[in-house]
Write an enzyme that holds these catalytic residues in place. Structure first.
Site, short mmCIF file in Angstrom:
data_model
loop_
_atom_site.label_atom_id
_atom_site.label_comp_id
_atom_site.label_asym_id
_atom_site.label_seq_id
_atom_site.Cartn_x
_atom_site.Cartn_y
_atom_site.Cartn_z
N ALA A 110 0.63 -1.17 -0.14
CA ALA A 110 -0.11 -0.19 0.29
C ALA A 110 0.24 1.29 -0.05
O ALA A 110 0.33 2.02 -0.64
CB ALA A 110 -0.73 -0.45 0.98
N TYR A 111 1.96 1.02 0.75
CA TYR A 111 3.05 2.27 0.97
C TYR A 111 3.60 2.58 -0.34
O TYR A 111 3.41 4.03 -1.03
CB TYR A 111 4.12 2.14 2.06
N ALA A 112 4.16 1.74 -1.28
CA ALA A 112 5.18 2.29 -2.39
C ALA A 112 4.07 2.24 -3.43
O ALA A 112 3.84 3.30 -4.18
CB ALA A 112 5.52 0.16 -2.69
#
Length: 247
Positions: free
Chosen positions: A154-156
């Site tokens: 999700a962060y990437a």
């Protein structure tokens, strides 16, 4: 001819701790008047301002949720009303949620994307409207976009959006003499990064780059300082992977 006695003015979001704090201090040392932006932690932001002013620099703190367009506009208003204009915007504010894609709570996904995607868009939009000619915009991404570490999905994904916005904004500002770039740190020894990791995990991450250490906030801040200074004027529309050589 520009008056050299008038400092360049920088807004740094997420500047109360970690990489953002180092960026604010480094830009102040390079002669910028700095607006130390934070969403919370007013005491920590005040500490950054005190550090800068104790060294002879100019700085003020201002609170803003980067995903709230009215608060971001007020943050930029503070910069221009206090220091007379705006030359540099560094968007360091961000949120991190770690989970496998299969197990990620979608409420966490929404919160992460609100800060990292909407927040970046709001800051980029305001920067596009306000940064003076000769200025610079720097967004913070992550080397995980290319490294694909598990649990960072999700962060990437959110930082992939940051990189896309950065490259498009650079082209949309054609003719404005404003550079737009992204800096993508690798594993960096901040409190947020080290939290919850055991010594073996930290050692394993430190061994990944050929330089065999974790990055430091100062490593990232010096690259941002270069991009926003006279030496970086011919670097535009780029994503710099600042990770010690991890492939």
């Amino acid at each position: 001819m520009a008056d050299s006695s008038i400092p360049r003015v920088a807004v740094v979001t997420g500047a109360s701790r970690g990489i953002g704090r180092a960026i604010a201090a480094t830009l102040a040392a390079a002669g910028h008047a700095v607006v130390v932006g934070c969403a919370g932690s007013p005491g920590a932001a005040a500490d950054v301002v005190q550090q800068i002013t104790a060294g002879g620099g100019l700085a003020i703190a201002a609170r803003a949720d980067v995903a709230d367009e009215q608060q971001v506009a007020a943050l930029f208003d503070t910069a221009t009303s206090t220091f007379g204009g705006l030359d540099v915007v560094v968007h360091s504010a961000g949120r991190l949620s770690l989970s496998t894609i299969a197990d990620l709570d979608l409420d966490d996904l929404d919160a992460l994307h609100r800060t990292n995607i909407r927040g970046t868009f709001v800051v980029a939009r305001e920067a596009a409207r306000r940064v003076r000619g000769g200025g610079a915009v720097v967004m913070l991404s992550t080397s995980v976009v290319g490294l694909q570490f598990p649990t960072y999905g999700a962060y990437a994904a959110s930082k992939g959006a940051v990189e896309a916005m950065t490259l498009i904004l650079a082209r949309e500002l054609r003719g404005r003499d404003v550079t737009v770039n992204a800096v993508a740190p690798g594993p960096t020894a901040t409190e947020l990064f080290l939290e919850g990791k055991d010594e073996a995990t930290i050692d394993r991450l430190a061994e990944q780059p050929p330089l065999e250490r974790l990055g430091t906030p100062a490593d990232i801040a010096e690259v941002v300082s270069f991009l926003t200074g006279p030496g970086g004027r011919w670097v535009n529309g780029q994503v710099l992977r600042v990770n010690g050589g991890i492939i």
